[in-house]
Design an enzyme around this catalytic site. Sequence first.
Site, mmCIF file in Angstrom:
data_model
loop_
_atom_site.group_PDB
_atom_site.id
_atom_site.type_symbol
_atom_site.label_atom_id
_atom_site.label_comp_id
_atom_site.label_asym_id
_atom_site.label_seq_id
_atom_site.Cartn_x
_atom_site.Cartn_y
_atom_site.Cartn_z
ATOM 1 C CB THR A 238 18.788 -7.021 -19.327
ATOM 2 O OG1 THR A 238 19.669 -6.997 -18.873
ATOM 3 C CG2 THR A 238 17.559 -7.798 -19.446
ATOM 4 C CG HIS B 97 21.121 -5.343 -24.726
ATOM 5 N ND1 HIS B 97 22.082 -5.826 -25.123
ATOM 6 C CD2 HIS B 97 21.847 -5.651 -22.625
ATOM 7 C CE1 HIS B 97 23.280 -4.862 -24.348
ATOM 8 N NE2 HIS B 97 22.933 -5.418 -23.660
#
Length: 342
Positions: free
Chosen positions: A40, A43
């Site tokens: 995450t 990202h």
Amino acid sequence: MRGLAKLKAAPGIWMTEAPLPELGHNDLLIKIRKTAICGTDLHIYKWDEWSQNTIPVPMIVGHEYVGEVVAMGQEVRGFSEGDRVSGEGHITCGHCRNCRAGRRHLCRNTVGVGVNRQGAFADYLVIPAYNAFKIPTGISDELASIFDPFGNAVHTALSFDLVGEDVLITGAGPIGIMAVAIARHCGARHVVITDVNDYRLNLAAQMGASRVVNVAKESLSDVMVELGMTEGFDVGMEMSGVPSAFSAMLDKMNHGGKIALLGIPPSDMAIDWNQVIFKGLEIKGIYGREMFETWYKMASLLQSGLNISPVITHRFDINDFQLGFDAMVSGQCGKVILDWSD
Ligand code: NAD
Ligand code: ZN
């Protein structure tokens, strides 16, 4: 204090000076020792479409960590200064039906540490004491710092009975790699894992996979023949988020097989529903970790001899955080740890 933050709406991450987070009556102030970089965070680093729509800037990110309790709100019970803790990164509302029933992982109002509110890539983090988990002595700081993704693997793997079963894991990212070790530890027969990345498949082999399969070079059907599997896999764990990997899994499941879905597909994903219907498959979606059953299981699994250490491949001082993100971008890594101690 220092904080590693998304300072502007563009690719990258920057070290910044930030004020100490405010401590509420029910909160703990945690001095961070080690953090780990999650997919995450990558990202967010790359500033993809999901991040642009989700992450407020400026914000300190990160949610995988271990640290020490240095201050407590006046209402906090059950913790002491000096406790070594990691924490559940999903902060739940406490008043919805699932929260009130003790099913906090199904809270519909979940807020994410380092996603929707200040994260752990900092000298200090504040979280509700409810979310903290005391790490038993004997578990290293390094392992404690990856309890969040380890918990994803444990939650997924323990969703179905694995004893004596043939297990297929698609995706040898850090979570898939840890799932191999858990399935092995829990008594599965064949544990087969697929990926297209040989570096990661090698790590999975070290974790006890019966067979690792690079689906870009080899066919899963051939491997099943090689292992003497005449019917199909009993349990599937989808840990890649790649639609073709999920389709392959559906195709290779035995009738009555059970699938846990952790990987997050990039968008709508078409599948052959006939596989689900005529095979009578059971499919369960997995989000986060069970609060706090998964956390107790993680500690006990390690204490009962589960070894997930090979998943940690890179360690950097926090001043070298860029090297950590470079390793993540390359894909030639397992978990990457950043050390905040002075
Ligand atoms: P990761 O992105 O590091 O790992 C995914 C792996 O899938 C990579 O190694 C990639 O090479 C591999 N892959 C690519 N194509 C493939 C194919 N055709 N067949 C098999 N494997 C293929 O991710 P991670 O951090 O290990 O997380 C695993 C997945 O779980 C990701 O999709 C992530 O977004 C998701 N996730 C979900 C939750 C949740 O709560 N549901 C929490 C954390 C992560
Ligand atoms: Zn709730």
